[in-house]
Design a protein around this motif. Structure first.
Motif, PDB file in Angstrom:
ATOM      1  N   VAL A  47      16.308  55.444 -29.104  1.00 32.27           N
ATOM      2  CA  VAL A  47      17.125  56.654 -28.936  1.00 32.27           C
ATOM      3  C   VAL A  47      18.274  56.330 -27.972  1.00 32.27           C
ATOM      4  O   VAL A  47      18.029  55.808 -26.875  1.00 32.27           O
ATOM      5  CB  VAL A  47      16.258  57.826 -28.397  1.00 32.27           C
ATOM      6  N   PRO A  48      19.529  56.593 -28.363  1.00 29.19           N
ATOM      7  CA  PRO A  48      20.677  56.191 -27.539  1.00 29.19           C
ATOM      8  C   PRO A  48      20.898  57.137 -26.357  1.00 29.19           C
ATOM      9  O   PRO A  48      21.788  57.990 -26.379  1.00 29.19           O
ATOM     10  CB  PRO A  48      21.847  56.248 -28.524  1.00 29.19           C
ATOM     11  N   LEU A  90      14.866  64.591 -26.604  1.00 35.31           N
ATOM     12  CA  LEU A  90      14.854  63.215 -27.123  1.00 35.31           C
ATOM     13  C   LEU A  90      14.381  63.212 -28.579  1.00 35.31           C
ATOM     14  O   LEU A  90      14.925  62.492 -29.423  1.00 35.31           O
ATOM     15  CB  LEU A  90      13.949  62.341 -26.254  1.00 35.31           C
ATOM     16  N   ASP A  91      13.371  64.041 -28.877  1.00 33.12           N
ATOM     17  CA  ASP A  91      12.917  64.144 -30.265  1.00 33.12           C
ATOM     18  C   ASP A  91      14.042  64.668 -31.153  1.00 33.12           C
ATOM     19  O   ASP A  91      14.255  64.174 -32.256  1.00 33.12           O
ATOM     20  CB  ASP A  91      11.705  65.087 -30.370  1.00 33.12           C
ATOM     21  N   ALA A  92      14.754  65.671 -30.657  1.00 35.04           N
ATOM     22  CA  ALA A  92      15.849  66.254 -31.449  1.00 35.04           C
ATOM     23  C   ALA A  92      16.941  65.214 -31.704  1.00 35.04           C
ATOM     24  O   ALA A  92      17.483  65.126 -32.813  1.00 35.04           O
ATOM     25  CB  ALA A  92      16.427  67.461 -30.723  1.00 35.04           C
ATOM     26  N   VAL A  93      17.244  64.406 -30.691  1.00 31.96           N
ATOM     27  CA  VAL A  93      18.277  63.362 -30.857  1.00 31.96           C
ATOM     28  C   VAL A  93      17.809  62.346 -31.899  1.00 31.96           C
ATOM     29  O   VAL A  93      18.575  61.912 -32.776  1.00 31.96           O
ATOM     30  CB  VAL A  93      18.563  62.672 -29.493  1.00 31.96           C
ATOM     31  N   LEU A 128      21.486  61.728 -33.623  1.00 34.19           N
ATOM     32  CA  LEU A 128      22.701  61.950 -32.826  1.00 34.19           C
ATOM     33  C   LEU A 128      23.201  60.616 -32.271  1.00 34.19           C
ATOM     34  O   LEU A 128      22.433  59.668 -32.098  1.00 34.19           O
ATOM     35  CB  LEU A 128      22.436  62.927 -31.679  1.00 34.19           C
ATOM     36  N   GLU A 129      24.510  60.576 -31.983  1.00 34.03           N
ATOM     37  CA  GLU A 129      25.109  59.297 -31.552  1.00 34.03           C
ATOM     38  C   GLU A 129      24.801  58.982 -30.095  1.00 34.03           C
ATOM     39  O   GLU A 129      24.694  57.820 -29.722  1.00 34.03           O
ATOM     40  CB  GLU A 129      26.624  59.339 -31.765  1.00 34.03           C
ATOM     41  N   CYS A 182      13.044  59.283 -21.101  1.00 34.89           N
ATOM     42  CA  CYS A 182      14.281  58.722 -21.682  1.00 34.89           C
ATOM     43  C   CYS A 182      14.126  57.215 -21.839  1.00 34.89           C
ATOM     44  O   CYS A 182      14.461  56.651 -22.899  1.00 34.89           O
ATOM     45  CB  CYS A 182      15.481  59.022 -20.778  1.00 34.89           C
ATOM     46  N   HIS A 183      13.628  56.572 -20.793  1.00 35.95           N
ATOM     47  CA  HIS A 183      13.435  55.119 -20.850  1.00 35.95           C
ATOM     48  C   HIS A 183      12.487  54.761 -22.004  1.00 35.95           C
ATOM     49  O   HIS A 183      12.773  53.870 -22.818  1.00 35.95           O
ATOM     50  CB  HIS A 183      12.876  54.627 -19.513  1.00 35.95           C
TER      51      HIS A 183
END
Ligand SMILES: NC(=O)c1ccc[n+]([C@@H]2O[C@H](COP(=O)([O-])OP(=O)(O)OC[C@H]3O[C@@H](n4cnc5c(N)ncnc54)[C@H](O)[C@@H]3O)[C@@H](O)[C@H]2O)c1
Length: 337
Positions: free
Chosen positions: A173-174, A110-113, A118-119, A164-165
């Motif tokens: 974060v998508p 999630l951190d990387a996204v 990222l889309e 994620c939530h």
């Protein structure tokens, strides 16, 4: 779209890569996998030289390496299959790895996204996070069923889902979370029921049946899971949760009898063994939400016998793959208590 597939050397990840590369002849994927005991590059041997496929060995808790991979390959989307997945291993030792990969690892992704803008990310999770249903109740898990994991494996997966939530609410974060039921198909590591039983029967060994065998799971063909995930990469709503299943509840006993028949064996090949502690009785999935997006699984309940037969035949006809993996049978048998 340039896709990073984390955990692509495992059972579902490798089937997904096959599905994705053949469906989209112009797209590329990068497979990022630690290659634990469950990671197997033989699952991807047929595409190892495909210019649209790259492999990077790495651990999803290593944020630096994930960031480096995302930048190097110009990644736009991420799907995460990387996990410690064997319930019995989570009960009988090694739980730390489950928490590290299934919870902390998801947080790192999630951190990387977030860092790399990222889309979209799809985090592949399990119906086991919902806990258990009664055997003879009409209930099914819906997306609003409270998270209530009983197994240590499921608790570690639920930790990732909750991250994620939180990252969606806090950082926008998508990310999309999926809860799928039990998968069957080719390339599954034989610590899980179907390939384990098929391989033991191939070796004329008995198959161990936990307790009374009346443990019900909602079985889905791995390629139907792949098509659902592909749809969610395209159309899944950021912050959304989607259940994935095909209304195909079967007990372990029923599946075992089907396999015995397909392999010309009988009841005497069953050995009743002590039950798994805390064994969840039944899982069942309400897939109304993903079906409303237009998902059309190929293997509905009435095609289960055909899908299972194709799966059994796949193992019977891929003897090189089977023999190489069955060389690890002592480790596999050790983790079936
Ligand atoms: N198998 C099922 O029936 C099922 C059902 C619902 C959901 N799921 C979920 O689907 C996902 C994939 O399951 P599977 O059955 O293919 O699992 P698997 O055990 O076959 O494969 C897991 C893969 O993840 C890799 N991996 C493990 N830890 C890693 C780490 N720290 N960094 C990078 N790679 C790592 C392994 O090397 C392996 O290739 C899991 O998240 C699982 O919870 C599985």
């Amino acid at each position: 779209m340039k896709l990073l597939v984390c955990g692509g050397a495992g059972f579902i990840g490798s089937n997904f890569i096959h599905y994705y590369l053949s469906k989209y002849p112009e797209r590329e994927v990068v497979n990022f996998d630690k290659l634990t005991y469950a990671g197997n590059l033989d699952n991807l041997k047929d595409i190892e030289n495909n210019p649209r496929y790259q492999f990077v060995q790495g651990d999803i808790i290593d944020l630096e390496k994930i960031n480096e991979t995302i930048k190097k390959y110009g990644i736009t989307h991420l799907i995460n299959f990387a996990a410690e997945t064997h319930v019995d291993r989570s009960i009988h030792g090694g739980l730390k790895d489950f928490v590290l990969t299934n919870t902390l690892g998801v947080q790192m992704l999630l951190d990387a996204v977030r860092i790399n803008n990222l889309e979209k990310m799809v985090n592949v999770s399990t119906d086991e996070v919902y806990g258990a249903l009664h055997l003879d109740s009409p209930d099914k898990f819906s997306e609003s069923t409270p998270i209530n994991p009983n197994m240590p494996y499921a608790a570690a997966k639920a930790g990732g889902d909750l991250m994620c939530h939180a990252y969606y609410v806090t950082h926008k974060v998508p990310v999309v979370v999926t809860h799928c039921s039990n998968n069957y198909g080719s390339y599954q590591y034989p610590e899980k029921l179907i390939p384990f039983f098929v391989m033991r029967l191939m070796k004329n060994e008995k198959v161990p049946m936990y307790g009374d065998g009346l443990y019900v799971r909602d079985w889905i063909h791995v390629m139907d899971h792949a098509s659902a995930l592909d749809l969610l990469l395209e159309k899944g709503e950021a912050g959304g949760v989607y259940n994935i299943g095909v209304d195909n509840e079967r007990s372990n006993m029923e599946i075992t009898h089907m396999i015995l028949k397909m392999m010309s064996k009988d009841e005497s090949s069953i050995e009743y063994v002590q039950d798994r502690p805390g064994h969840d009785r039944r899982y069942a999935i309400d897939s109304t939400k993903i079906l409303s997006l237009g998902w059309k699984p190929d293997y509905s309940r009435d095609k289960f016998e055909q899908g299972l037969k194709e799966t059994v035949d796949w193992y019977l006809s891929h003897l090189d793959w089977v023999e190489k993996i069955w060389a690890k049978k002592d480790d596999i048998n050790n983790h079936i208590k």
